[in-house]
Write an enzyme that holds these catalytic residues in place. Sequence first.
Site, PDB file in Angstrom:
ATOM      1  N   LYS A 191      -1.859  36.701  52.792  1.00  0.00           N
ATOM      2  CA  LYS A 191      -0.934  35.628  52.273  1.00  0.00           C
ATOM      3  C   LYS A 191      -1.117  34.678  51.547  1.00  0.00           C
ATOM      4  CE  LYS A 191       2.700  37.802  54.883  1.00  0.00           C
ATOM      5  NZ  LYS A 191       3.517  38.286  54.260  1.00  0.00           N
ATOM      6  N   TYR A 220      -5.327  39.150  57.395  1.00  0.00           N
ATOM      7  CA  TYR A 220      -3.909  38.883  57.068  1.00  0.00           C
ATOM      8  C   TYR A 220      -3.588  37.639  56.638  1.00  0.00           C
ATOM      9  CZ  TYR A 220       0.809  37.336  58.672  1.00  0.00           C
ATOM     10  OH  TYR A 220       2.047  37.128  58.307  1.00  0.00           O
ATOM     11  N   SER A 233       2.774  32.538  55.887  1.00  0.00           N
ATOM     12  CA  SER A 233       2.359  32.694  57.383  1.00  0.00           C
ATOM     13  C   SER A 233       1.589  31.295  57.783  1.00  0.00           C
ATOM     14  CB  SER A 233       1.585  33.701  57.777  1.00  0.00           C
ATOM     15  OG  SER A 233       0.979  33.607  58.969  1.00  0.00           O
TER      16      SER A 233
END
Length: 324
Positions: A145, A141, A117
């Site tokens: 990643k 998040y 991402s």
Amino acid sequence: MTWLVTGGAGYIGAHVVRAFAEQGIDVVVLDDLSSGHAGFVPEGVPFVRGNILDREIVRSTLGQHAVTGVVHVAGFKYAGVSVQRPLHTYAQNVTGTLVLLEAMAELDIDRMVFSSSAAVYGTPDTDLVTEETPKSPESPYGESKLIGEWLLRDQEVAAGLRHTSLRYFNVIGSGYPDVYDTSPHNLLPLVFDALLAGRTPRINGADYPTPDGTCVRDYIHVGDLALSHVAAARRLDAGDDIEPVYNLGSGEGVSVGEIMAAVRDVTGIDFTPEVADRRPGDPARIVASGELAARDLDWRMRHTLVEMVDSAWRARLEAKSPRP
């Protein structure tokens, strides 16, 4: 040669699955349907319902289907929500990836394309992000990643894993009338749902340090993204040299305000969006160069902004309700 797509019943994963199938590559799907839909999996593609945290299901799926490579799309992908649910985010995205890598190592499966991402960059101090731009994620998040990328890097050293990580930016559009973005957090689904319900769409923040005050992002078409997954898998199958990470970016920024203008043009519905507070973890601007991916993975922008929004709108209108 069979590739497993984790999260293959989701919006992005289903496009990846169909891209593989259309190019004649055998594919199998593993998805727990927490955000995906069984109806998104095309007929004839084996589908296993299960979570990547379930070691037995992961291992049996890999073994029973003679999997030779994995496209790892499954995960919890909501940056803003991850700030409130960090432990859940790390469990799904870090522990889940670890479980998958362990099962792959046990079965001597040595190829992975990883769904990473743009969130790994946080708010970059540059107008154009490259793969070498410093990583400074601003949400659990994004951190999860980046840790996933580290796991692949370290497993390459330990066990010879061949891999690449594709750093996604803002994925929109649709390549099929029966597959569309059903996320309760992504911009276009929220806007479309509001318009279809006769409500005024809402955007998060209009006081960012950008030309129109709204976030600037790199919007890419989901079908283009899917094709580059296939290209990456083919390079891994062929034993070609491949970079450890690629940005799938357009090189051009589009603001949320410009997206709203495109939605008005496509739908024919005139509206002025309501402005809500900023979402935690959202950087003001992030735009990336896709030069490396263009060189190696057939990456290119095949759609204009209006075409991307139009395809998403048509799929939202025409698609049947997805089956649970």
